[in-house]
Design an enzyme around this catalytic site. Structure first.
Site, PDB file in Angstrom:
ATOM      1  N   LEU A  42      58.814   9.261   9.169  1.00  0.00           N
ATOM      2  CA  LEU A  42      59.935   9.940   9.817  1.00  0.00           C
ATOM      3  C   LEU A  42      59.524  11.386  10.077  1.00  0.00           C
ATOM      4  O   LEU A  42      59.186  12.100   9.131  1.00  0.00           O
ATOM      5  CB  LEU A  42      61.094   9.913   8.809  1.00  0.00           C
ATOM      6  N   HIS A  43      59.497  11.777  11.341  1.00  0.00           N
ATOM      7  CA  HIS A  43      59.187  13.190  11.584  1.00  0.00           C
ATOM      8  C   HIS A  43      59.785  13.744  12.879  1.00  0.00           C
ATOM      9  O   HIS A  43      59.679  14.933  13.136  1.00  0.00           O
ATOM     10  CB  HIS A  43      57.670  13.405  11.607  1.00  0.00           C
TER      11      HIS A  43
END
Ligand code: UD1
Length: 362
Positions: free
Chosen positions: A205-206
């Protein structure tokens, strides 16, 4: 002697350039130069990939580091213009859709040097994504557009790009994946993560849209809390995401999740290849899971890689808690019998090398 300059800068670039430099290594009359912009600079985000993928030590390091989009892009442009003036390349190769890609492409085209864009034509049709702006503009100034799927060529022609500039060559990231897969044994990671083979989920997740906004991030974390009760989740955390978790005070929401430092290429490939499923907002991971035939839940509302849905194992679930949980239940109920898209066969670098030799007349 012909000079080709390859540009890398951020984590998703290295696995795209390594097979190409390898394929061009023995071409007589060709000198290759590797430029690392330094958009990513942590050893875990950059150095480890250069080593594991067998890339040469970069000939030039531009050391631009982090910054706003304008600052980062401008710093690459200023430094890369000097590289072009000194190296006088006959061709500059840019890959993917990061800020370094756009910056190098713009500078090169204004110096009237041919630009080749590897992974051209992908479109999410979501201009709030910084990468979408980078894709559109990079493609407009590129001379040779090398695409990984047929829909990408259609996107380019819709934007007025002549068919004569477009070549469907396949997915070069899959060259790296297939080459390294035999080394990606579960034993590599067994010591470090407390999970059993085939019985865990991998999370990455970024994207700013998921992690910069507390409400959006919490909606995902609520789903992860539930999923974590059913199955261990391993989460190699991007530095940007780690900073947001601390700033937004979200640590307690991740109690069911095993957080690790960002992993190198081989460790991460091992982690994914032996997982039950993947939850991600990454672009490349949608493609890798398609080839590995691991179910992928993409925590976004759109994808620039629709072939991973039509052919592969990918499913878009967005960021809504209930939608993620529904997608998780469906993914567990039926193993997807995805097909590998055309030309994702490990031979893309050879096809690109052929195109480049033709362009350079060597
Ligand atoms: C960039 C790319 C994105 C790609 C991602 C993969 C753009 C617009 N985005 O996003 O397309 O999916 O790389 O990782 O080019 N940081 C560190 N150490 C590093 C690198 C970054 O601590 O080595 C932190 C910094 O706080 C930095 C933040 O991460 O401000 C964001 O880095 P940046 O390169 O701006 O974008 P990414 O989110 O990594």
């Amino acid at each position: 002697m012909r000079h080709v300059v390859h540009v890398v800068g951020a984590r998703p670039n290295y696995m795209k350039v390594a097979p190409l430099m390898d394929a061009l290594r023995d071409v007589v009359g060709l000198r290759q130069v590797l430029v690392n912009t330094g958009q990513h600079y942590d050893e875990a985000m950059s150095g480890v990939f250069l080593k594991e993928l067998g890339l040469p030590v970069p000939d030039r390091n531009l050391d631009v580091g982090s910054g706003s989009h304008a600052v980062q892009t401008a710093k690459v442009m200023i430094a890369f213009e000097n590289v072009c003036v000194e190296e006088k390349p006959d061709l500059v190769v840019v890959v993917g859709d990061v800020n370094s890609t756009l910056a190098a492409a713009v500078v090169t085209s204004k110096l009237h040097i041919p630009v080749a864009h590897v992974e051209a034509g992908l479109r999410s049709f979501d201009r709030t994504m910084p990468e979408e702006i980078n894709r559109i503009l990079t493609d407009q100034v590129s001379d040779l557009l090398l695409t990984s799927s047929r829909d990408a060529g259609d996107n380019l022609m819709r934007e007025g790009i002549q068919a004569s500039r477009i070549r469907f060559v396949g997915n070069i990231m899959i060259d790296s994946l297939l080459r390294h897969l035999p080394l990606a044994q579960f034993e590599r990671i067994r010591e470090r993560v407390p999970v059993r083979e085939g019985e865990y989920a991998v999370l990455t997740l970024h994207r700013p849209s998921n992690v910069d906004d507390r409400f959006a991030f919490l909606s995902i974390l609520r789903a992860l809390g539930e999923i974590g009760r059913a199955m261990p989740i391993v989460f190699p955390v991007h530095p940007r995401t780690r900073a947001r978790i601390e700033e937004l005070g979200l640590q307690q929401w991740l109690e069911h999740v095993t957080m690790t430092a960002p992993m190198g290429y081989l460790d991460f490939l091992s982690l994914v290849a032996h997982a039950r499923l993947v939850l991600t907002d990454s672009g490349g991971l949608q493609e890798e899971t398609t080839v590995l035939r691991i179910p992928c839940l993409t925590l976004r509302n759109n994808t620039e890689r629709p072939v991973t849905i039509s052919h592969g194992t990918n499913r878009l679930v967005g960021g809504d808690t209930d939608a993620i949980l529904a997608g998780f239940a469906e993914a567990l109920a039926a193993r997807p019998d995805g097909r590998v898209p055309d030309l994702w066969d490990g031979q893309t670098a050879q096809r690109i090398a052929h195109e480049m030799r033709a362009l350079l007349s060597i």
